[in-house]
Design a protein around this motif. Sequence first.
Motif: not given
Length: 450
Positions: A436-442
């Motif tokens: 999922e893209a939303m976990y990219i920053p982490k």
Amino acid sequence: MALTGLNIFKLTPKKNCKDCGFPTCLAFSMKVASGAAEIGKCPHMSDESIEKLAEATAPLMKTITLGKGDTEYKLGGETVLFRHEKTFVNRNRFAVAFSDDMEDAQIDTKIQHIKDVNYIRIGEEMKAEFVALKYTGNKDKYLSLINKIKSSGLKVAYVLVCEDPAVIKEALPLVKDENPLIYGVNKDNFNEMVELAKADKIALGVKADGLEALYTLVEQIQKLGYKNLVLDPGAKSIKEAFENTVQIRRINLQGQDRTFGYPSILFLDELAKDDKFIEIALSTLFTMKYGSLLVLNDMDYARALPLYGIRQNIFTDPQKPMRVEVGVYGFNEADDNSPVMCTVDFALTYFTVSGEVERSKVPVWMVIPDAGGYSVLTSWAAGKFTGSVIADMVKKSGITEKTKNRTLIIPGKVAVLKGELEEELPDWNIVVGTTEAMYIPKLLKELTAK
Ligand code: SF4
């Protein structure tokens, strides 16, 4: 009139001769009926038949061209009411309103705003394409406003908003070469306005009190032999403007009535009454429901970002996915130590991923191969986003010169490619990214913290 091959056949009492390039009269007439061939290509048609059929086979909605050269835009020409039926043809355009009662400082600010908001998104230039110059009673100031905009360096097309033919007579020569729209043709001035516009085929914006009056006025103008028109559905209230705009399009396309077969102009600056956010809401509404030229009070990023985004979505072929250009993109000031990510060229995926990368604030290079314009799993299943496609892109894109870092992050949904990529790119550390893209920053923060 319902048009079939037989209608034309009846009107063409000739033997097959193939002069039109088709094997039979019937094949030709079916092409004419579908709008794919011009009736005039048959040299054996009588003039009377050609006239009858040319009218019957003309597109239901006219395409009106405004502006010239770099600022030429086509409006109208639509064939369906809903995007999912086929596709919309000519995207709506945005105009910024100016008037002769504005202070110089106000005019300068708006000009600067138009200059500031000008960017490319998925190959499309996002900017205000028109200025609508309103005459409020001071002719000298109006003429100097036109000259001021002309000398400002703005690359825009013009709408002259003025109901006084005497003023138009003086204003038109200033922008005649730019192929402007003259707006403000009403029941009292239409004869003079048509006379003024005819010689140079300048388009006319038509206004009236209510739908019936507009219909009658368009008929009167058409009787003068003029059909280069843009219609104002009325702007007394938001409800009326919306109702009329939708009705005009329905009467035209569903009712097959060419009297309303013209693009529209809506003055959202007046409807919104200086409320910027109402103006944005109305602009999205009329982008979807049949506004062709939308006049706004100003153009800034608050307006531009939602409006150009929705316009790009609405006015693209739903059968053809929007694609970003194949290449290497740097984020957050990527340098020669930054890791490399890879995703597909499907615009929605790219913008979702790049948005999260930007949010991470971690410098990253993004490599985009030609994956057919599909999402990650679809392009992988179609054999367009494989280990060799990614490896080829890494080898040929020049990314190895941009960074010394040899970490390549691939989308989590194609974790299965890791082994193949390790073989194809032995110098690289292949990292399976998130699903999922939303976990990219982490992920990026953890990777670069090591
Ligand atoms: Fe028929 Fe006219 Fe074509 Fe000849 S040119 S085949 S008459 S449609």
